[in-house]
Structure formats: structure tokens, C-alpha cells
Motif scaffolding. Structure first.
Motif, PDB file in Angstrom:
ATOM      1  N   ASP A 162      -0.661  -4.780  -0.377  1.00  0.00           N
ATOM      2  CA  ASP A 162      -0.758  -5.103  -1.469  1.00  0.00           C
ATOM      3  C   ASP A 162      -0.487  -3.735  -2.134  1.00  0.00           C
ATOM      4  O   ASP A 162      -1.357  -3.088  -2.050  1.00  0.00           O
ATOM      5  CB  ASP A 162      -1.874  -5.203  -1.409  1.00  0.00           C
ATOM      6  CG  ASP A 162      -2.954  -5.731  -2.991  1.00  0.00           C
ATOM      7  OD1 ASP A 162      -2.088  -5.024  -3.660  1.00  0.00           O
ATOM      8  OD2 ASP A 162      -3.658  -6.251  -3.126  1.00  0.00           O
ATOM      9  N   ARG A 186      -1.507  -2.049  -4.868  1.00  0.00           N
ATOM     10  CA  ARG A 186      -3.085  -2.147  -5.401  1.00  0.00           C
ATOM     11  C   ARG A 186      -3.946  -0.763  -4.263  1.00  0.00           C
ATOM     12  O   ARG A 186      -4.662  -0.272  -4.613  1.00  0.00           O
ATOM     13  CB  ARG A 186      -3.380  -2.857  -6.369  1.00  0.00           C
ATOM     14  CG  ARG A 186      -2.997  -3.240  -7.771  1.00  0.00           C
ATOM     15  CD  ARG A 186      -3.284  -4.757  -7.413  1.00  0.00           C
ATOM     16  NE  ARG A 186      -3.066  -5.655  -6.654  1.00  0.00           N
ATOM     17  CZ  ARG A 186      -3.816  -6.604  -6.537  1.00  0.00           C
ATOM     18  NH1 ARG A 186      -3.418  -7.286  -8.282  1.00  0.00           N
ATOM     19  NH2 ARG A 186      -3.134  -7.335  -5.867  1.00  0.00           N
ATOM     20  N   ARG A 187      -3.362  -1.256  -3.314  1.00  0.00           N
ATOM     21  CA  ARG A 187      -4.596  -0.299  -1.828  1.00  0.00           C
ATOM     22  C   ARG A 187      -3.998   0.532  -1.947  1.00  0.00           C
ATOM     23  O   ARG A 187      -3.111   0.735  -2.311  1.00  0.00           O
ATOM     24  CB  ARG A 187      -4.785  -1.455  -1.411  1.00  0.00           C
ATOM     25  CG  ARG A 187      -5.379  -3.253  -1.202  1.00  0.00           C
ATOM     26  CD  ARG A 187      -5.705  -3.584  -0.578  1.00  0.00           C
ATOM     27  NE  ARG A 187      -6.706  -3.547   0.576  1.00  0.00           N
ATOM     28  CZ  ARG A 187      -6.459  -3.585   1.419  1.00  0.00           C
ATOM     29  NH1 ARG A 187      -6.336  -4.885   1.961  1.00  0.00           N
ATOM     30  NH2 ARG A 187      -7.365  -2.942   2.874  1.00  0.00           N
ATOM     31  N   ASN A 188      -5.122   1.746  -1.668  1.00  0.00           N
ATOM     32  CA  ASN A 188      -4.741   3.050  -0.705  1.00  0.00           C
ATOM     33  C   ASN A 188      -4.025   2.776   0.257  1.00  0.00           C
ATOM     34  O   ASN A 188      -4.158   1.756   1.407  1.00  0.00           O
ATOM     35  CB  ASN A 188      -5.630   3.730  -0.621  1.00  0.00           C
ATOM     36  CG  ASN A 188      -5.869   4.131  -2.313  1.00  0.00           C
ATOM     37  OD1 ASN A 188      -5.547   4.647  -3.369  1.00  0.00           O
ATOM     38  ND2 ASN A 188      -7.499   4.440  -1.906  1.00  0.00           N
ATOM     39  N   PRO A 209      -0.775  -0.617   2.713  1.00  0.00           N
ATOM     40  CA  PRO A 209      -0.560  -1.968   2.810  1.00  0.00           C
ATOM     41  C   PRO A 209       0.251  -2.872   1.913  1.00  0.00           C
ATOM     42  O   PRO A 209       0.996  -2.242   0.668  1.00  0.00           O
ATOM     43  CB  PRO A 209      -2.059  -2.082   2.044  1.00  0.00           C
ATOM     44  CG  PRO A 209      -2.296  -0.868   2.667  1.00  0.00           C
ATOM     45  CD  PRO A 209      -1.245   0.345   1.928  1.00  0.00           C
TER      46      PRO A 209
END
Length: 134
Positions: A92, A94-96, A90
Motif C-alpha cells: 500500500d 500510502r504507507r511509509n 509496503p
């Protein structure tokens, strides 16, 4: 009698980038999980009558593979046998991330009327050519 190979083992040829053509002899009963995964130049696969099982991701990410004949002897084919596997990260960070999978829609499956190959190709939406109506 000739005791040939009965199984093409897990990941045995995975990522063999220069492998372009293979013939699976009729002594082989099973093409195991990820046997030819990621063989980027593999464009010709001949599976002889006698093979019974094509396991998960056996031919995944074989992006040059355009046609395959599934013999009548095949009774089991995993849904992801001819998949394109990927990874999505993703925006972002920080997302998996997550893995993605779809059928290799470049492949035309040649198969026989009333065979497991035909049932499989129809179920997953592959392009189909009927090799012989026998």
C-alpha cells in the motif's frame, strides 16, 4: 618515523564499485562510519593488527565479502559494521517505507580466542573460524 593514516574517514570509499581488495595498514586506528559502504565487488579485506575501532556500517552492503580477520587490537565494533541494509516499501503506497538491516550472514569472521572479534561474532551469530588460539 613514518606518519601513516590513522583513520579511514566516513564514507570515503562508499559505493566504490570496482574496489575488490584492500589492506588496512597498522597505522590506522579507526575505520569510520560507512567507510566501505556498498563496495559491491570488495571480496578481500586485510585488517592489520593496530586497528582498534570498526564503526557503524563500515562494511555494510559489501555483498562479495565472504571472510574477514578481526585482529586482537580491535576493541570496538558496531553491531551494524557488517550489515546488509535495505529498504522496504509496503504494498500500500500510502504507507511509509522503512529501512531494514540484518547481518551479512555470508561472512565468516576469523578471530582470536578471548578477543573482542570472537565476542562480537558470537553475539551476532556470524560463522566463526579461530585464526589462532594465541
Amino acid at each position: 618515523s613514518d606518519l601513516g593514516i590513522e583513520k579511514i574517514g566516513q564514507k570515503i570509499f562508499s559505493d566504490c564499485y570496482n574496489l575488490s581488495a584492500i589492506v588496512i595498514p597498522n597505522t590506522v586506528k579507526c575505520i569510520d562510519h560507512s567507510a566501505f559502504y556498498g563496495c559491491g565487488k570488495l571480496s578481500s579485506v586485510t585488517i592489520n593488527e593496530g586497528v582498534e575501532k570498526i564503526k557503524r556500517q563500515a562494511f555494510s552492503n559489501c555483498k562479495m565479502l565472504k571472510k574477514i580477520l578481526i585482529p586482537r587490537s580491535v576493541t570496538e565494533i558496531d553491531d551494524k559494521a557488517f550489515s546488509i541494509e535495505g529498504w522496504s516499501q509496503p504494498y500500500d503506497r500510502r504507507r511509509n517505507g522503512f529501512s531494514t538491516s540484518r547481518i551479512n550472514d555470508e561472512i565468516v569472521i576469523y578471530c582470536y580466542m578471548g578477543s573482542k572479534g570472537l565476542e562480537y561474532a558470537r553475539k551476532l551469530g556470524f560463522k566463526i573460524e579461530n585464526a589462532v588460539k594465541a
